[in-house]
Structure formats: structure tokens, C-alpha cells
Design a protein around this motif. Sequence first.
Motif, PDB file in Angstrom:
ATOM      1  N   LYS A  26       0.832  -1.194   0.000  1.00 18.01           N
ATOM      2  CA  LYS A  26       0.000   0.000   0.000  1.00 18.01           C
ATOM      3  C   LYS A  26       0.876   1.256   0.000  1.00 18.01           C
ATOM      4  CE  LYS A  26      -3.939  -2.110   2.376  1.00 18.01           C
ATOM      5  NZ  LYS A  26      -4.844  -2.036   3.551  1.00 18.01           N
ATOM      6  N   THR A  27       0.479   2.225  -0.772  1.00 13.65           N
ATOM      7  CA  THR A  27       1.203   3.490  -0.832  1.00 13.65           C
ATOM      8  C   THR A  27       0.210   4.648  -0.765  1.00 13.65           C
ATOM      9  OG1 THR A  27       1.120   3.521  -3.256  1.00 13.65           O
ATOM     10  CG2 THR A  27       3.071   2.531  -2.233  1.00 13.65           C
ATOM     11  N   GLN A  28       0.665   5.769  -0.241  1.00 15.62           N
ATOM     12  CA  GLN A  28      -0.140   6.982  -0.321  1.00 15.62           C
ATOM     13  C   GLN A  28      -0.193   7.481  -1.756  1.00 15.62           C
ATOM     14  OE1 GLN A  28       1.165   9.994   2.406  1.00 15.62           O
ATOM     15  NE2 GLN A  28       1.059   8.658   4.205  1.00 15.62           N
ATOM     16  N   GLN A  40      -0.506   7.424  -5.711  1.00 11.53           N
ATOM     17  CA  GLN A  40      -1.174   6.696  -6.793  1.00 11.53           C
ATOM     18  C   GLN A  40      -0.201   6.623  -7.967  1.00 11.53           C
ATOM     19  OE1 GLN A  40      -4.296   5.350  -6.966  1.00 11.53           O
ATOM     20  NE2 GLN A  40      -5.048   6.005  -4.954  1.00 11.53           N
ATOM     21  N   THR A  68       2.626  -3.709 -11.185  1.00  6.63           N
ATOM     22  CA  THR A  68       1.226  -3.523 -10.789  1.00  6.63           C
ATOM     23  C   THR A  68       0.755  -4.646  -9.868  1.00  6.63           C
ATOM     24  OG1 THR A  68       0.520  -4.597 -12.865  1.00  6.63           O
ATOM     25  CG2 THR A  68       0.624  -2.185 -12.836  1.00  6.63           C
ATOM     26  N   SER A 100      -0.584  -1.821  -4.649  1.00  2.00           N
ATOM     27  CA  SER A 100      -2.057  -1.815  -4.651  1.00  2.00           C
ATOM     28  C   SER A 100      -2.626  -0.591  -5.351  1.00  2.00           C
ATOM     29  CB  SER A 100      -2.581  -1.889  -3.213  1.00  2.00           C
ATOM     30  OG  SER A 100      -2.141  -0.770  -2.455  1.00  2.00           O
ATOM     31  N   ASN A 101      -1.911   0.541  -5.294  1.00  2.00           N
ATOM     32  CA  ASN A 101      -2.423   1.778  -5.890  1.00  2.00           C
ATOM     33  C   ASN A 101      -1.758   2.075  -7.230  1.00  2.00           C
ATOM     34  OD1 ASN A 101      -4.190   2.306  -3.784  1.00  2.00           O
ATOM     35  ND2 ASN A 101      -2.653   3.419  -2.594  1.00  2.00           N
ATOM     36  N   SER A 102      -1.647   1.065  -8.062  1.00  3.09           N
ATOM     37  CA  SER A 102      -1.004   1.264  -9.370  1.00  3.09           C
ATOM     38  C   SER A 102      -1.942   0.826 -10.488  1.00  3.09           C
ATOM     39  CB  SER A 102       0.305   0.469  -9.455  1.00  3.09           C
ATOM     40  OG  SER A 102       0.058  -0.924  -9.304  1.00  3.09           O
ATOM     41  N   THR A 103      -1.867   1.563 -11.575  1.00  5.72           N
ATOM     42  CA  THR A 103      -2.711   1.293 -12.742  1.00  5.72           C
ATOM     43  C   THR A 103      -1.866   1.423 -14.002  1.00  5.72           C
ATOM     44  OG1 THR A 103      -4.643   2.239 -11.619  1.00  5.72           O
ATOM     45  CG2 THR A 103      -4.783   1.982 -14.010  1.00  5.72           C
ATOM     46  N   PRO A 131      -0.628  12.840  -0.453  1.00  4.81           N
ATOM     47  CA  PRO A 131      -1.147  12.046  -1.573  1.00  4.81           C
ATOM     48  C   PRO A 131      -0.756  12.681  -2.896  1.00  4.81           C
ATOM     49  CG  PRO A 131      -2.802  12.253   0.138  1.00  4.81           C
ATOM     50  CD  PRO A 131      -1.661  13.159   0.525  1.00  4.81           C
TER      51      PRO A 131
END
Length: 268
Positions: free
Chosen positions: A47-49, A51, A72, A76-79, A128
Motif C-alpha cells: 500500500k502506498t499513499q 497513486q 502492478t 495496490s495503488n497502481s494502474t 497524496p
Amino acid sequence: MEPEEDIHICDSAAADPPSRGPRPICSNCTRPGPVCLCHSLPAQPIKTQTQIIILHHPHEANHKLSTTPILTKCLSNSTAIVARKLKPGLSPLLDQSPPAIYLFPPTKASPAVSLSDLPSSPVPKYSPLVLIAFDATWKHAREMVKASEGFLSTFASRVCLDVDESASGGSIYDSELVLRKEPFGGCVSTMEAVARALGVIEPNGVEIEARLIRVLRDMVASQARYLKTPAKPRPKLLKKGKEKQRLKNESKNESISESDLISGHGQL
């Protein structure tokens, strides 16, 4: 040779080689069975703050050595977005014009903040943030950045890793194996670039960077077992016109013999 394919040794008397079926693909890490990385991936995505958005060139998306699919899986916060440029309507997150940085070396027209100077820059460090990376060959990446800058310039800052264009290319795993050639020193894989950036902008960045680099090293090591010879970093090459001019200037001071050209001392 494709490193993931099995090598079949057939008896010389056999009429036909055995047929090859489709290679088994791991449903979790999406890599071929022999180079599966599930044992290296975090039990739960990190998990990361921040994105993370990766613009993945369509050609690179099919490349077996691309690090984006593994990245990815780790974050968790990757797209990943498969496209040639960023534009309105492509990402709901970016359409909100959030505070963002994008990773790419500077040019005269588009200066960049060095990653090492980021903590003292106006870009917020521990808040963020959106981190944008481009996954492509360097030629395509330049095209992607140029095509995306009109959109990015309204809300994102350009940030670069520390590079040396006068040095031969390489990465963190120079001492182990270079799997892909890079044009100059400081060029790194997408996964390494994101890891290094998160190491600076995340509160627990040092730990996150170390975990991502460990997965990357495992990927390189597993892939290396299927390579006959490692790829050597390529030196910085001059454009033909500049190279010819350099040779012309040198010829004014000393002649270059045909034997020198053949031996490589004055390669064109």
C-alpha cells in the motif's frame, strides 16, 4: 531465442520433432511457468499513499521483459494504461488535475527537478500524490511524453533520475546481468524508476523501494538462466551526420587508414 521456451533435443533418426504445445502461464503473475515470480511477490500488494499510473506503449505491453505487469502486482495503488499518450478522458484520476509528477529526463524546452532535489522542491513530499511513468523504448517514450505534455503541464511536474548521457547504459543489476540494452548511464527499467521515486516521496519509501528492487532482482535472475549470453550495455551512439562530421574533423589532423576502419578504431 525466447528464454521461456523449453528446448527439445530430438534423436537424429526421428522423422519429425515433437510438437510444442502452448507454454503454461501462471494465472497469478502471468509469467511462463519456468520464470514464475509468485514466490517473490508480496503476499499482499504494497500500500502506498502515492497513486501510480504507468502509460504502457502498445508495443511494450507485449514484451516479455516488461516490468510493468509485475510492478502492478506489487503495488495496490497502481494502474497501467495501454496507450500512446495521456489525454483528457483517459484516466478519471488525472482528469481531476491532482498534484502529480512524471518521470522523464529533462530537455532544454522541458526542464526537470532531479529526484535527489525533490525533497527541497515545491513539489510536496509526504502527501497524496500521483506518480506517472512511461513504459516504452526510449524512442517511443520521448514521443509519448511530447504528445502528453500539453495535458500534463496543467497539473504535473517533470522529475528526472540522476543520469549521465556520456556514460554507457546500465542499471542496478549491472554486476549481475543486463537483460536489455539502454542508451546511456542512468537509464533504468520502469519498475526501478518507480521504486526509486517512491523511495523519496513515500514516508516509508526506503522499505518500499527495497521490496520492489528485491522482486526486480529475482526477475532478472530467473530470466538470466534462459539467456545464452548477457546483453551488453550499449555506448552512446552519435547520429550519422554528427559521426561523419567528427571523422571529417579528425581527418584534418590525421589520416584514418582502411585497416583502422576494419579493426574498429574508426568505425562509421
